[in-house]
Motif scaffolding. Structure first.
Motif, PDB file in Angstrom:
ATOM      1  N   LYS A   1       0.838  -1.195   0.000  1.00  0.00           N
ATOM      2  CA  LYS A   1       0.000   0.000   0.000  1.00  0.00           C
ATOM      3  C   LYS A   1       0.872   1.243   0.000  1.00  0.00           C
ATOM      4  N   VAL A   2       0.334   2.317  -0.558  1.00  0.00           N
ATOM      5  CA  VAL A   2       1.060   3.577  -0.620  1.00  0.00           C
ATOM      6  C   VAL A   2       0.977   4.299   0.719  1.00  0.00           C
ATOM      7  N   ARG A   3       1.941   5.148   0.947  1.00  0.00           N
ATOM      8  CA  ARG A   3       1.965   5.947   2.161  1.00  0.00           C
ATOM      9  C   ARG A   3       1.059   7.160   1.978  1.00  0.00           C
TER      10      ARG A   3
ATOM     11  N   VAL B   1      -1.363   3.579   3.876  1.00  0.00           N
ATOM     12  CA  VAL B   1      -0.994   3.434   5.279  1.00  0.00           C
ATOM     13  C   VAL B   1      -0.483   4.755   5.831  1.00  0.00           C
ATOM     14  N   VAL B   2      -0.705   4.914   7.134  1.00  0.00           N
ATOM     15  CA  VAL B   2      -0.064   5.974   7.892  1.00  0.00           C
ATOM     16  C   VAL B   2       1.021   5.274   8.703  1.00  0.00           C
TER      17      VAL B   2
ATOM     18  N   ALA C   1       1.785  -1.681  14.198  1.00  0.00           N
ATOM     19  CA  ALA C   1       2.166  -1.675  12.776  1.00  0.00           C
ATOM     20  C   ALA C   1       1.631  -0.398  12.129  1.00  0.00           C
ATOM     21  N   ASP C   2       1.959  -0.213  10.874  1.00  0.00           N
ATOM     22  CA  ASP C   2       1.404   0.909  10.126  1.00  0.00           C
ATOM     23  C   ASP C   2      -0.116   0.775  10.074  1.00  0.00           C
ATOM     24  N   VAL C   3      -0.800   1.900  10.077  1.00  0.00           N
ATOM     25  CA  VAL C   3      -2.261   1.925  10.124  1.00  0.00           C
ATOM     26  C   VAL C   3      -2.817   1.875   8.705  1.00  0.00           C
TER      27      VAL C   3
ATOM     28  N   ARG D   1      -2.122  13.255  11.866  1.00  0.00           N
ATOM     29  CA  ARG D   1      -2.644  13.657  13.180  1.00  0.00           C
ATOM     30  C   ARG D   1      -4.143  13.377  13.268  1.00  0.00           C
ATOM     31  N   MET D   2      -4.862  13.606  12.174  1.00  0.00           N
ATOM     32  CA  MET D   2      -6.302  13.353  12.155  1.00  0.00           C
ATOM     33  C   MET D   2      -6.587  11.866  12.404  1.00  0.00           C
ATOM     34  N   VAL D   3      -5.851  11.003  11.721  1.00  0.00           N
ATOM     35  CA  VAL D   3      -6.037   9.557  11.899  1.00  0.00           C
ATOM     36  C   VAL D   3      -5.645   9.159  13.318  1.00  0.00           C
ATOM     37  N   GLU D   4      -4.547   9.708  13.823  1.00  0.00           N
ATOM     38  CA  GLU D   4      -4.113   9.388  15.191  1.00  0.00           C
ATOM     39  C   GLU D   4      -5.164   9.802  16.211  1.00  0.00           C
ATOM     40  N   ASP D   5      -5.722  10.999  16.065  1.00  0.00           N
ATOM     41  CA  ASP D   5      -6.781  11.461  16.971  1.00  0.00           C
ATOM     42  C   ASP D   5      -7.959  10.501  16.963  1.00  0.00           C
ATOM     43  N   GLU D   6      -8.367  10.072  15.788  1.00  0.00           N
ATOM     44  CA  GLU D   6      -9.507   9.163  15.676  1.00  0.00           C
ATOM     45  C   GLU D   6      -9.216   7.801  16.315  1.00  0.00           C
TER      46      GLU D   6
END
Length: 174
Positions: A3-5, A25-26, A43-45, A121-126
């Protein structure tokens, strides 16, 4: 297939106009606050993001994120695996798109000085919001029996008959 970053920052207004989407992925290394809550680095999200414009001409970001994590059970303090999953829908705040005018389907997101939003940061917050309030094994899987837990004894002895403030009263008289 690898998957792409997902890019760190993006202009959500332009991306919505172009109807961009990311399936990627993040990197786990960019999620410092989430990693602090875990026993082992995750792992990567896996992330899916879609930028679009709805019928009311509201530009928005819709997404899903998922990652397997290892956390400590708050009852037995042993490691346990949980999968964090979240779905979200944000609308960027602009001169034309005000936060108080957004339908309840959207969460408002502010843009930085360059008109961009930090996707990592948005994904991490969620994901942090997706963490259970109290992380614990099911009763059958936990090494500590929840029925055998005790929280200390309440002393049944009567209250002292002397007023605890009597000492202060004596000092006041001097």
């Amino acid at each position: 297939m690898e998957k792409v970053r997902v890019p760190v920052t993006v202009d959500p207004v332009k991306s919505s106009g172009k109807q961009l989407s990311y399936d990627g992925v993040v990197p786990a290394g960019s999620l410092v606050r989430l990693q602090e809550l875990l026993l082992e680095p995750c792992a990567d999200v896996d992330v899916q993001l879609q930028f679009d414009v709805d019928e009311q001409n509201i530009k928005y970001i819709e997404g899903k994120a998922e990652v397997a994590t290892v956390v400590a059970c708050e009852r037995c303090n042993e490691a346990m695996s949980i999968v964090l999953q979240t779905e979200f829908k944000y609308a960027p705040i602009t001169k034309r798109q005000k936060a108080d005018e957004l339908p309840s389907d959207y969460e408002a997101v502010e843009l930085d000085e360059l008109g961009e939003v930090n996707l990592h940061r948005m994904v991490e917050d969620e994901l942090i919001l997706a963490m259970p309030v109290v992380v614990k094994h099911d009763d059958k899987d936990c090494s500590i029996d929840s029925n055998a837990m005790s929280w200390g004894k309440i002393d049944d002895s009567p209250e002292p008959s002397e007023n605890p403030f009597a000492v202060l009263q004596k000092l006041k008289r001097k």
